[in-house]
Design a protein around this motif. Structure first.
Motif, PDB file in Angstrom:
ATOM      1  N   VAL A  24     -69.628   1.780 -24.977  1.00  0.00           N
ATOM      2  CA  VAL A  24     -68.575   2.063 -24.004  1.00  0.00           C
ATOM      3  C   VAL A  24     -68.120   0.764 -23.353  1.00  0.00           C
ATOM      4  CG1 VAL A  24     -67.973   3.300 -21.895  1.00  0.00           C
ATOM      5  CG2 VAL A  24     -69.564   4.332 -23.533  1.00  0.00           C
ATOM      6  N   ALA A  25     -66.817   0.533 -23.349  1.00  0.00           N
ATOM      7  CA  ALA A  25     -66.225  -0.611 -22.648  1.00  0.00           C
ATOM      8  C   ALA A  25     -64.721  -0.414 -22.635  1.00  0.00           C
ATOM      9  CB  ALA A  25     -66.596  -1.932 -23.320  1.00  0.00           C
ATOM     10  N   ARG A  26     -64.037  -1.196 -21.827  1.00  0.00           N
ATOM     11  CA  ARG A  26     -62.579  -1.063 -21.735  1.00  0.00           C
ATOM     12  C   ARG A  26     -61.858  -1.813 -22.846  1.00  0.00           C
ATOM     13  NH1 ARG A  26     -61.131  -3.025 -15.882  1.00  0.00           N
ATOM     14  NH2 ARG A  26     -62.687  -4.558 -16.492  1.00  0.00           N
ATOM     15  N   THR A  27     -62.477  -2.852 -23.401  1.00  0.00           N
ATOM     16  CA  THR A  27     -61.783  -3.746 -24.320  1.00  0.00           C
ATOM     17  C   THR A  27     -61.969  -3.287 -25.755  1.00  0.00           C
ATOM     18  OG1 THR A  27     -62.307  -5.541 -22.782  1.00  0.00           O
ATOM     19  CG2 THR A  27     -61.441  -6.163 -24.944  1.00  0.00           C
ATOM     20  N   THR A  28     -60.934  -2.684 -26.323  1.00  0.00           N
ATOM     21  CA  THR A  28     -61.028  -2.105 -27.663  1.00  0.00           C
ATOM     22  C   THR A  28     -61.331  -3.170 -28.705  1.00  0.00           C
ATOM     23  OG1 THR A  28     -59.481  -0.351 -27.052  1.00  0.00           O
ATOM     24  CG2 THR A  28     -59.801  -0.770 -29.407  1.00  0.00           C
ATOM     25  N   GLY A  29     -60.652  -4.311 -28.624  1.00  0.00           N
ATOM     26  CA  GLY A  29     -60.856  -5.362 -29.623  1.00  0.00           C
ATOM     27  C   GLY A  29     -62.291  -5.850 -29.652  1.00  0.00           C
ATOM     28  N   ALA A  30     -62.882  -6.044 -28.479  1.00  0.00           N
ATOM     29  CA  ALA A  30     -64.270  -6.515 -28.428  1.00  0.00           C
ATOM     30  C   ALA A  30     -65.226  -5.453 -28.958  1.00  0.00           C
ATOM     31  CB  ALA A  30     -64.638  -6.898 -26.998  1.00  0.00           C
ATOM     32  N   LEU A  31     -64.941  -4.176 -28.706  1.00  0.00           N
ATOM     33  CA  LEU A  31     -65.767  -3.109 -29.261  1.00  0.00           C
ATOM     34  C   LEU A  31     -65.678  -3.083 -30.787  1.00  0.00           C
ATOM     35  CD1 LEU A  31     -65.198  -0.088 -26.842  1.00  0.00           C
ATOM     36  CD2 LEU A  31     -67.272  -1.461 -27.097  1.00  0.00           C
ATOM     37  N   GLU A  32     -64.495  -3.292 -31.318  1.00  0.00           N
ATOM     38  CA  GLU A  32     -64.322  -3.306 -32.775  1.00  0.00           C
ATOM     39  C   GLU A  32     -65.077  -4.473 -33.400  1.00  0.00           C
ATOM     40  OE1 GLU A  32     -60.094  -3.330 -33.084  1.00  0.00           O
ATOM     41  OE2 GLU A  32     -59.936  -1.133 -33.001  1.00  0.00           O
ATOM     42  N   GLU A  33     -65.076  -5.622 -32.728  1.00  0.00           N
ATOM     43  CA  GLU A  33     -65.852  -6.755 -33.230  1.00  0.00           C
ATOM     44  C   GLU A  33     -67.347  -6.449 -33.196  1.00  0.00           C
ATOM     45  OE1 GLU A  33     -64.653 -10.010 -30.805  1.00  0.00           O
ATOM     46  OE2 GLU A  33     -62.617 -10.107 -31.639  1.00  0.00           O
ATOM     47  N   LEU A  34     -67.801  -5.785 -32.131  1.00  0.00           N
ATOM     48  CA  LEU A  34     -69.204  -5.365 -32.053  1.00  0.00           C
ATOM     49  C   LEU A  34     -69.534  -4.412 -33.199  1.00  0.00           C
ATOM     50  CD1 LEU A  34     -71.950  -5.047 -30.560  1.00  0.00           C
ATOM     51  CD2 LEU A  34     -70.863  -3.201 -29.253  1.00  0.00           C
TER      52      LEU A  34
END
Length: 216
Positions: free
Chosen positions: A32-42
């Protein structure tokens, strides 16, 4: 495929992302986080290691969104084995007499109000055998840390109450104190600080996981 579920709030970067990557081989990660791009990288990093994640790009201060997420977790898995709460707002350092009210409101919303909602949402999912993890940062009362220090201290006070209340019944509640890491939040607090003396979030996540002893 693991049947254990780890919910990481604040999973896009720093210690939250490091915990998500460290748990990939024992848990399915709900990030869970607000930043979609960073979640996709994770997600890319977890998949590259052979793990699996479910991404939840949302703001933890949105009560309706978090309630829906918890309902979705219940409907799909019926439980959460581990909740790691790494989300935090680090308001700019300022004297108490000059606190910006927008920063104060945001600090209260992210660091305290959201946790006051998430504990009741997640307590049934964690049940007697689950484990919740919070991270202390004992700067309450230090000069210039008013908004951050006060709201973080209040968050940990709430976590300690839950810890005491659930000691005999579960879930288990752990409160850990990380070492200094070269995160964006710390850089705002200590600009120009030598990064060589700080601990990489990956190494700190592994150290803290060893303290949790999740296999027991």
């Amino acid at each position: 495929m693991t049947d254990k579920i780890a919910l990481i709030t604040g999973a896009s970067r720093g210690l939250g992302a490091a915990f998500a990557e460290a748990l990939y081989d024992t848990h399915h990660i709900v990030a869970v986080a607000r930043t979609t791009g960073a979640l996709e990288e994770l997600d890319d990093r977890i998949q590259a290691k052979g793990g699996a994640a479910t991404l939840a790009p949302m703001d933890i201060t949105n009560a309706d969104a978090m309630a829906q997420l918890c309902r979705s977790i219940h409907d799909r898995w019926g439980k959460v084995d581990l909740w790691v709460h790494a989300a935090v707002h680090g308001a700019p350092l300022t004297p108490a007499g000059h606190i910006d009210q927008k920063d104060w409101t945001k600090s209260v919303a992210i660091n305290l109000d959201s946790v006051g909602r998430l504990i009741p949402f997640l307590s049934p999912l964690l049940g007697a055998d689950g484990h919740a993890v919070f991270f202390d940062d004992p700067r309450g009362g230090e000069k210039f840390f008013g908004s951050y220090g006060a709201t973080k201290a209040a968050q940990i006070a709430l976590a300690r109450s839950w810890q005491a209340e659930s000691a005999n019944t579960g879930p288990k509640v752990s409160i850990l104190t990380p070492k200094g890491m070269p995160t964006g939040t710390r850089a705002r607090f200590f600009p120009g600080e030598p990064r060589e003396a700080l601990v990489h979030p990956r190494d700190e996540a592994n150290r803290l996981l060893s303290e949790l002893n999740l296999s027991s």
